[in-house]
Design a protein around this motif. Structure first.
Motif, PDB file in Angstrom:
ATOM      1  N   ALA A  32       0.841  -1.155   0.003  1.00  0.00           N
ATOM      2  CA  ALA A  32      -0.117  -0.003   0.085  1.00  0.00           C
ATOM      3  C   ALA A  32       0.924   1.267  -0.108  1.00  0.00           C
ATOM      4  N   ILE A  33       1.751   1.413   1.090  1.00  0.00           N
ATOM      5  CA  ILE A  33       2.589   2.613   1.120  1.00  0.00           C
ATOM      6  C   ILE A  33       3.604   2.696  -0.038  1.00  0.00           C
ATOM      7  N   SER A  34       3.759   1.579  -0.740  1.00  0.00           N
ATOM      8  CA  SER A  34       5.187   1.673  -1.891  1.00  0.00           C
ATOM      9  C   SER A  34       4.472   2.209  -2.993  1.00  0.00           C
ATOM     10  N   THR A  35       3.166   2.606  -3.089  1.00  0.00           N
ATOM     11  CA  THR A  35       2.538   3.582  -4.243  1.00  0.00           C
ATOM     12  C   THR A  35       2.961   5.051  -3.882  1.00  0.00           C
ATOM     13  N   VAL A  36       3.299   5.344  -2.800  1.00  0.00           N
ATOM     14  CA  VAL A  36       3.924   6.751  -2.824  1.00  0.00           C
ATOM     15  C   VAL A  36       5.353   6.941  -2.422  1.00  0.00           C
ATOM     16  N   LEU A  37       5.857   5.866  -1.989  1.00  0.00           N
ATOM     17  CA  LEU A  37       7.336   5.892  -1.314  1.00  0.00           C
ATOM     18  C   LEU A  37       8.297   4.884  -1.861  1.00  0.00           C
ATOM     19  N   ASP A  38       9.446   5.037  -1.823  1.00  0.00           N
ATOM     20  CA  ASP A  38      10.451   4.157  -2.582  1.00  0.00           C
ATOM     21  C   ASP A  38      10.678   3.017  -1.429  1.00  0.00           C
ATOM     22  N   VAL A  39      11.522   2.108  -1.857  1.00  0.00           N
ATOM     23  CA  VAL A  39      11.804   0.757  -1.034  1.00  0.00           C
ATOM     24  C   VAL A  39      12.520   1.413   0.145  1.00  0.00           C
ATOM     25  N   ASP A  40      13.433   2.212   0.343  1.00  0.00           N
ATOM     26  CA  ASP A  40      14.230   2.392   1.374  1.00  0.00           C
ATOM     27  C   ASP A  40      13.287   3.198   2.384  1.00  0.00           C
ATOM     28  N   ARG A  41      12.571   3.925   2.127  1.00  0.00           N
ATOM     29  CA  ARG A  41      11.364   4.605   2.970  1.00  0.00           C
ATOM     30  C   ARG A  41      10.576   3.914   3.647  1.00  0.00           C
ATOM     31  N   VAL A  42       9.944   2.889   2.490  1.00  0.00           N
ATOM     32  CA  VAL A  42       9.038   1.917   3.357  1.00  0.00           C
ATOM     33  C   VAL A  42       9.545   0.965   4.393  1.00  0.00           C
ATOM     34  N   GLU A  43      10.968   0.528   4.076  1.00  0.00           N
ATOM     35  CA  GLU A  43      11.498  -0.230   4.992  1.00  0.00           C
ATOM     36  C   GLU A  43      11.849   0.339   6.365  1.00  0.00           C
ATOM     37  N   ALA A  44      12.280   1.701   6.226  1.00  0.00           N
ATOM     38  CA  ALA A  44      12.472   2.523   7.459  1.00  0.00           C
ATOM     39  C   ALA A  44      11.270   2.871   8.202  1.00  0.00           C
ATOM     40  N   ILE A  45       9.993   3.180   7.606  1.00  0.00           N
ATOM     41  CA  ILE A  45       8.901   3.282   8.347  1.00  0.00           C
ATOM     42  C   ILE A  45       8.489   2.274   9.044  1.00  0.00           C
ATOM     43  N   CYS A  46       8.469   0.735   8.500  1.00  0.00           N
ATOM     44  CA  CYS A  46       8.081  -0.345   8.962  1.00  0.00           C
ATOM     45  C   CYS A  46       8.841  -0.708  10.181  1.00  0.00           C
ATOM     46  N   THR A  47      10.397  -0.188   9.963  1.00  0.00           N
ATOM     47  CA  THR A  47      11.280  -0.416  11.361  1.00  0.00           C
ATOM     48  C   THR A  47      10.749   0.224  12.344  1.00  0.00           C
ATOM     49  N   VAL A  48      10.180   1.479  12.127  1.00  0.00           N
ATOM     50  CA  VAL A  48       9.872   2.311  13.278  1.00  0.00           C
ATOM     51  C   VAL A  48       8.289   1.913  13.788  1.00  0.00           C
ATOM     52  N   ARG A  49       7.583   1.475  12.993  1.00  0.00           N
ATOM     53  CA  ARG A  49       6.261   0.939  13.314  1.00  0.00           C
ATOM     54  C   ARG A  49       6.532  -0.276  14.152  1.00  0.00           C
ATOM     55  N   ARG A  50       7.528  -1.154  13.783  1.00  0.00           N
ATOM     56  CA  ARG A  50       7.766  -2.470  14.637  1.00  0.00           C
ATOM     57  C   ARG A  50       8.152  -1.982  15.845  1.00  0.00           C
ATOM     58  N   LYS A  51       8.997  -0.879  16.162  1.00  0.00           N
ATOM     59  CA  LYS A  51       9.402  -0.682  17.319  1.00  0.00           C
ATOM     60  C   LYS A  51       8.387  -0.115  18.241  1.00  0.00           C
ATOM     61  N   LYS A  52       7.470   0.411  17.615  1.00  0.00           N
ATOM     62  CA  LYS A  52       6.016   1.109  18.317  1.00  0.00           C
ATOM     63  C   LYS A  52       4.968   0.504  18.649  1.00  0.00           C
ATOM     64  N   GLY A  53       5.123  -0.855  17.981  1.00  0.00           N
ATOM     65  CA  GLY A  53       4.027  -1.971  17.980  1.00  0.00           C
ATOM     66  C   GLY A  53       2.962  -1.617  17.403  1.00  0.00           C
ATOM     67  N   ALA A  54       3.016  -0.825  16.215  1.00  0.00           N
ATOM     68  CA  ALA A  54       1.969  -0.531  15.481  1.00  0.00           C
ATOM     69  C   ALA A  54       1.377  -1.406  14.539  1.00  0.00           C
ATOM     70  N   VAL A  55       0.064  -1.544  14.078  1.00  0.00           N
ATOM     71  CA  VAL A  55      -0.597  -2.470  13.244  1.00  0.00           C
ATOM     72  C   VAL A  55      -0.034  -2.452  11.890  1.00  0.00           C
ATOM     73  N   PHE A  56       0.217  -3.638  11.456  1.00  0.00           N
ATOM     74  CA  PHE A  56       0.566  -3.878  10.129  1.00  0.00           C
ATOM     75  C   PHE A  56      -0.665  -4.461   9.210  1.00  0.00           C
ATOM     76  N   THR A  57      -1.512  -3.851   8.568  1.00  0.00           N
ATOM     77  CA  THR A  57      -2.575  -4.294   7.559  1.00  0.00           C
ATOM     78  C   THR A  57      -2.761  -3.504   6.337  1.00  0.00           C
ATOM     79  N   ALA A  58      -3.090  -3.894   5.417  1.00  0.00           N
ATOM     80  CA  ALA A  58      -3.448  -3.285   4.093  1.00  0.00           C
ATOM     81  C   ALA A  58      -4.251  -1.952   4.430  1.00  0.00           C
ATOM     82  N   HIS A  59      -5.085  -1.909   5.215  1.00  0.00           N
ATOM     83  CA  HIS A  59      -6.108  -0.958   5.475  1.00  0.00           C
ATOM     84  C   HIS A  59      -5.316   0.118   6.333  1.00  0.00           C
ATOM     85  N   ALA A  60      -4.393  -0.333   7.291  1.00  0.00           N
ATOM     86  CA  ALA A  60      -3.543   0.657   8.050  1.00  0.00           C
ATOM     87  C   ALA A  60      -2.437   1.402   6.810  1.00  0.00           C
TER      88      ALA A  60
END
Length: 293
Positions: A165-193
């Motif tokens: 979903a987020i790769s439609t507006v961001l490059d691969v490096d930024r996608v991975e960086a955001i996922c790393t932050v969300r894992r640390k914060k315990g955020a939800v990973f879903t297509a809707h999110a």
């Protein structure tokens, strides 16, 4: 037939392995893991397309994001290689690529010699159960005795759907960086999110800069007003240039001259910096008017 093994498809999202770009072997296994295990359908726009067993509908960008490759050109080249070796067949007439794994049923439906023969109906029930029942073991590498029970929230995670979903507006490096932050914060990973985050990013003047700010500040989302509050200018004009010492001196002298000649004490209310010398008789009368310095 050579020896083969069964591997859980969740291995691609397993927390033990680093989020690294896929090798070509891993990309091939990813295609096999995503293929439909039985005939199904897939919606594309307003159309519902049939998907035979061993096939999947996927876009080039989705494969690039999932494989963490730097360009879509490499994805095209890899698919052409597999096609030339009669490993897959592709069709791109519907806006998405239909990838069909050759000999899928030959290997995925084969039984090992150690298994007890069973009827087609019993086998179908087993396959259905394996597909629809949530797996209580999050890792094929841990034994059943030591595997911890997953939390409710973790069982609903869809990391791949979030990344797509987020790769439609961001490059691969930024996608991975955001996922790393969300894992640390315990955020939800879903297509809707992921779609909600895309809406938040596109509401900002520059989605890429907004994503960088999220990473720097450990945010799981972003709003335009947050960027303003933290000193980030959005679409504002250039700053007013500072006056030089010479310009300030000229302005002060013009005010004094205007006040002496015209008796004007409200120089700042004038529409411009022009002194109206015709407003009074400023000719020399024999007694010079004092000019304050």
């Amino acid at each position: 037939m050579s020896r083969w093994i069964r591997v859980q498809t969740s291995i691609f999202d397993h927390e033990v392995f680093a989020a690294e770009p896929f090798s070509e072997r891993e990309a091939w296994l990813w295609l096999i893991s995503k293929a439909a295990w039985k005939d199904t359908v897939h919606r594309i726009g307003a159309s519902v397309m049939p998907v035979p067993a061993g096939s999947l509908f996927v876009t080039i960008r989705e494969m690039q994001a999932a494989w963490k490759w730097t360009s879509t050109r490499r994805v095209h080249q890899f698919l052409e290689l597999l096609s030339s070796q009669n490993m897959i067949e592709t069709c791109s007439e519907t806006g998405k690529t239909l990838v069909t794994i050759c000999n899928y049923s030959k290997y995925q439906n084969a039984e090992t010699h150690s298994e007890t023969p069973e009827s087609a109906e019993a086998k179908q029930k087993r396959n259905t159960k394996d597909t629809t029942t949530p797996d209580t073991n999050t890792s094929s590498l841990r034994s059943e005795e030591t595997a911890p029970a997953p939390s409710k929230q973790k069982s609903k995670q869809d990391v791949e759907g979030f990344k797509v979903a987020i790769s439609t507006v961001l490059d691969v490096d930024r996608v991975e960086a955001i996922c790393t932050v969300r894992r640390k914060k315990g955020a939800v990973f879903t297509a809707h999110a992921g779609k909600l985050l895309v809406d938040a990013l596109t509401a900002c003047p520059d989605p890429a800069s907004a994503a960088d700010e999220m990473v720097l500040r450990n945010w799981t989302s972003v709003k335009p007003e947050w960027l303003d509050r933290n000193g980030r200018q959005q679409s504002r004009g250039p700053p007013t240039p500072q006056k030089t010492a010479f310009q300030l001196h000229q302005e002060a002298f013009a005010k004094e001259l205007d006040k002496t000649i015209n008796g004007n004490d409200r120089y700042d209310d004038r529409p411009d910096n022009v002194v109206d010398l015709a407003a009074t008789d400023y000719r020399y009368s024999g007694t010079p008017s004092p000019v304050r310095r």
